[in-house]
Structure formats: C-alpha cells, structure tokens
Motif scaffolding. Structure first.
Motif, PDB file in Angstrom:
ATOM      1  N   THR A  20      -3.482  -5.233   7.778  1.00 37.18           N
ATOM      2  CA  THR A  20      -2.185  -6.166   7.549  1.00 37.18           C
ATOM      3  C   THR A  20      -2.601  -5.798   5.335  1.00 37.18           C
ATOM      4  O   THR A  20      -1.516  -5.415   5.341  1.00 37.18           O
ATOM      5  CB  THR A  20      -1.955  -7.702   7.071  1.00 37.18           C
ATOM      6  N   GLY A  21      -3.547  -6.031   4.787  1.00 40.04           N
ATOM      7  CA  GLY A  21      -3.792  -5.659   3.618  1.00 40.04           C
ATOM      8  C   GLY A  21      -3.301  -4.685   3.399  1.00 40.04           C
ATOM      9  O   GLY A  21      -2.999  -4.470   1.495  1.00 40.04           O
ATOM     10  N   PHE A  22      -4.453  -3.849   3.642  1.00 37.39           N
ATOM     11  CA  PHE A  22      -4.011  -2.495   3.208  1.00 37.39           C
ATOM     12  C   PHE A  22      -2.292  -2.132   2.966  1.00 37.39           C
ATOM     13  O   PHE A  22      -2.211  -0.499   2.532  1.00 37.39           O
ATOM     14  CB  PHE A  22      -4.881  -1.619   3.990  1.00 37.39           C
ATOM     15  N   SER A  23      -2.576  -1.912   4.839  1.00 35.45           N
ATOM     16  CA  SER A  23      -0.967  -1.635   4.941  1.00 35.45           C
ATOM     17  C   SER A  23       0.213  -1.969   4.284  1.00 35.45           C
ATOM     18  O   SER A  23       1.276  -0.928   3.532  1.00 35.45           O
ATOM     19  CB  SER A  23      -0.952  -2.118   5.892  1.00 35.45           C
ATOM     20  N   TYR A  24       0.182  -3.422   4.225  1.00 33.11           N
ATOM     21  CA  TYR A  24       1.447  -3.273   3.067  1.00 33.11           C
ATOM     22  C   TYR A  24       1.316  -3.124   2.007  1.00 33.11           C
ATOM     23  O   TYR A  24       2.514  -2.246   0.743  1.00 33.11           O
ATOM     24  CB  TYR A  24       1.192  -5.627   3.217  1.00 33.11           C
TER      25      TYR A  24
END
Length: 466
Positions: free
Chosen positions: A395-399
């Motif tokens: 989630t952190g990378f994608s966001y």
C-alpha cells in the motif's frame, strides 16, 4: 505500575497546561526531553548529509544543485509541517487515513502528551517528526539529478509532503491509523520515509525521462565525481541515524539504546558486505561500495530497530546490502534512468527491512521501554505479522508511486512548471543553468580565460583568441 509521567497528567486543557499558573514541565522527565531535542538535531544533520552523498555520486556540473535541493527541502517542508503537515499527520482527532486541521499552524500544540508517546509533549514530538518530514522529499528529489528544473522541484516537495507523506505517516504512526491498528510494525520509517521516497524517486525518474546519452545497458559513461563528498555524506547520515532510530523510542530508555546498537551494527555489516560483493567482480576495494552498503544496512534496520534483538542486526545488514546491491541492476531491466539508485537503496531497502521485521520482532525488545506491548513476529510464533508487513509495503509503495506520477503529470501541464530543463541547459549543467553558482571554483574557468559556447560548454583557450 508506576505512572508514565513525572507527575500524573491532569488533562485539563488542549495545550496541556496554563504556563502562567502552573509548571508545564512537571509531567515530563528532563532526560527524555534532552534526548529528543538531541535526536531532532541529529536527524536535521542527515539532510545536508543526503545532499553531499548525492552530490558526490552525480556529475560535477550538477553537484551543487543536489546540495541546494536538500537545503530547500528543510525550508519548504518545515514550513509545510508547521502550516498543516503536523496536523494532517498527528492531530489527536485523526481518522484511519489522515488527520484534520485541528492543529493548523501549530494551534494548541504545546505541553499536552503527544499521540506518539505520553513521555513527551506535543511540541517536542512536532519538531522531531518535522525532521522526518523534511528528509523524506530530500531523499526522493535526488531523482532530478542532471535534468530536473529547480522551481518544479520546490513545488513538488510541498505538494508531495501534503498528499503523499502525511497520509502514509498518519496511517503508520498515528494510533488512529489503519496500519497501526492492524498491527503493522514500523519503528522509524520503513514505509513513510524509505519506501515512499524510493517509489517517488522511481516515478520522478520515469516522468522526467532519461538523460541525454543514457544507455540502457551501461547507463552514462561517468563515475561518481567526488568520493570525498560521498564519504562525508555517509558520515552525516550514519551519525544522524542514531537520532533517527534511537530517537524513535520517544524517550531516553533501554529501547532507545537497543535501537542505536542494532542501527550501528547493521550499517557496519552492510558496508562490509557490499564491498565484498563488488570485490568479487572488480577485484577492487570500493570506498563508494562501503558507503552504499552502510546506507543500505541503515535503511533495512530502520523499521525494525525498536523491535529486534542485537544479533539479528547482522542479518539485516547482510540481506539489506545484498538485495540493494542487486537492485541497482533493475533500472537496466525496466529501462528507467534512476540516476542515483534511490529506488534500489531506499525503496528496496525499506521493503527488505519491513519484511525482515516480521521474522525477528520480539515482544521483550519492544517492552524495553517499560510499557510497549506487541505480539512480536515469527520469533514469538506470530506468523500473521508477515502478512501485515507485506500489506504495509504494497500500500505504501503503490500510493506513493502512482500518487507521485499523477502529481508530476498535472504539474507538467501548468505553464512555468515543466519538469525538465531544455537540451542546452542539460548539456551545460544544472549548476550553471539553474543556480548560477558552482560547487568548485575551477569549474568557472570561463570567467578567467574565455567564453563558453552555449550548449556545448567548451572553453575557448587564450591561445586560440590570440
């Protein structure tokens, strides 16, 4: 059980006390305050360290621009943090994804216990976390090396901090955040700092495009122009990381001590590992390799530093260095000109550290502060922790990655905010074209001996003139 406060907090006002009628210091230990102020200064030291590290890796004609961008990150993001960044991240009434504007302009930020820890007041927590907010865009903006305009970089830092960093930090560290409530473990910034900056640097590199002369097989045919700057930057980072990780205990206690121990050990082992990896190929003992390995070890241990025992730091250092070393080749596979290998060091290093945390987190290490309770990781038989850490990484990378792409795409459509310098300025160098100053006096040879042919940056010699 003893109170966490020097004197039990009475909870009467939003600011924590009325300084005219009572002693605002009575709820806190002076040692905790002293350690956290010191840690804040140490993290601040890391930001010019990033600039020197990047400057040494880059070409001489763009060396000063990277130091300048790091300094601007301090100024721009510190204002953003004061204005609304702190409130969006750590307001006491935040939801699962983002805070509100209750503390805009540091409104009512004074002596009440912080959301991070009841051991320190809001104001101290705000200045400490403000240094984290400032260093994260500084890590990412190195992607502008050699071809990014300065003004869009400044605008980007303010917008990115607001839209990307603040929500990720909120859901990771604010007790109301969804990752925090899920049970994700991130002691000092594996996702908010390293994964987010690595993903942003990758996105920035893609949106800017490749530098002129870039070869998909070998990159650009030049080596780091100043290894001394790389060593200097590494020293600033290594020393500052004691405040980065050790200060994340948010008090002067045994948990902070353990965080410092594993930080230093992981960096040391990471540096040696990278040197050996390079030696097997080139039969040279690389100084740049040691510095790169030390940074990869520091990045990998960051999310785990307050959760894992000392012996595990060796594993973090070795695995972090190996993964980051091999990740430097990914840019050739995907065809992205990540000029300073920011994604390989910080993106991959942060992911490795997050996942390793799920294996080596131990409940007795977290409880070294006297009150933190976690189920631990695989050492405690808590196997679901790996899924929590993986969800946090994804989630952190994608966001950060997709959010950065959208921000840069929209900025590039605005007149005056085009991301990339033109061909002539790129050939001349960012220091000359964008700043008008240089890292070294002898670069200004033209002022003494002749003229520069704009676009080719060739010096006409005195002999030719005569």
């Amino acid at each position: 059980m003893a109170s966490l406060y020097a004197i039990p907090y009475n909870g009467t006002t939003m600011t924590g006390c009325d300084s005219l009628t009572e002693n605002c210091n009575q709820y806190y230990e002076s040692g905790d305050i002293a350690w956290m102020l010191t840690s804040s200064a140490l993290v601040l030291l890391m930001i010019p360290g990033v600039g020197f590290f990047y400057s040494g890796l880059a070409r001489r004609k763009s060396a000063l621009s990277l130091i300048w961008l790091s300094c601007m990150s301090i100024g721009v993001v510190s204002f953003q943090w004061f204005f609304w960044g702190y409130s969006l991240t750590f307001s006491h009434t935040a939801n699962s994804f983002i805070g509100d504007l209750e503390n805009i302009g540091f409104r009512n930020v004074l002596a009440a216990p912080s959301v991070g820890s009841p051991r320190i007041p809001d104001l101290l927590f705000a200045i400490y976390q403000g240094m984290f907010a400032a260093i994260t865009p500084a890590l990412a903006i190195g992607a502008a090396a050699d071809r990014g305009r300065m003004l869009p970089c400044i605008v980007f830092m303010f917008i990115w901090s607001t839209i990307i960093y603040d929500p990720i930090a909120c859901w990771t560290w604010n007790p109301a955040g969804w990752t925090f409530k899920m049970g994700g473990l991130d002691f000092a910034g594996g996702t908010p700092v390293h994964i987010s900056s690595g993903a942003a640097a990758l996105a920035y590199s893609i949106m800017l495009g490749k530098r002129r002369g870039y070869n998909d097989v070998s990159g650009l045919p030049y080596r780091p122009h100043n290894v001394t700057h790389i060593v200097l930057g590494t020293v600033f980072l290594w020393v500052g990381w004691f405040g980065f990780n050790g200060g994340s205990a948010l008090a002067a206690n045994m948990r902070a001590v353990m965080a410092c121990v594993v930080t230093h050990l992981a960096a040391s082992v990471g540096g040696v590992t990278w040197v050996l990896l390079d030696y097997r190929l080139e039969r040279k003992w690389s100084t740049v390799g040691f510095c790169s390995g030390a940074v990869s070890g520091l990045v990998a241990i960051t999310p785990a530093s307050g959760f894992v025992p000392a012996w595990s730091a060796v594993i973090f250092g070795v695995v972090g260095a190996v993964c980051c070393n091999y990740a430097t080749k990914l840019k050739y596979v995907v065809g992205v000109d990540d000029a300073l290998d920011i994604f390989a060091e910080h993106g991959v290093g942060g992911i490795v550290g997050n996942l390793l945390t799920s294996f080596f987190a131990a409940d007795y290490i977290a409880h070294l502060d006297g009150f933190s309770v976690i189920p631990g990781g695989w050492l405690n038989g808590h196997y679901i922790q790996l899924a929590y850490q993986l969800a946090d990484c994804v989630t952190g990378f994608s966001y950060s990655f997709f959010g950065t792409c959208i921000i840069l795409f929209l900025m590039n459509l605005i007149p005056g905010l085009s991301l990339r310098v033109d061909m002539q300025e790129e050939e001349l160098g960012l220091d000359e074209a964008q700043i008008g100053e240089f890292a070294y006096d002898y670069v200004e040879l033209r002022r003494e001996f002749g003229d520069v042919i704009f676009g080719e940056a060739k010096v006409r010699s005195v002999e030719q003139e005569s």
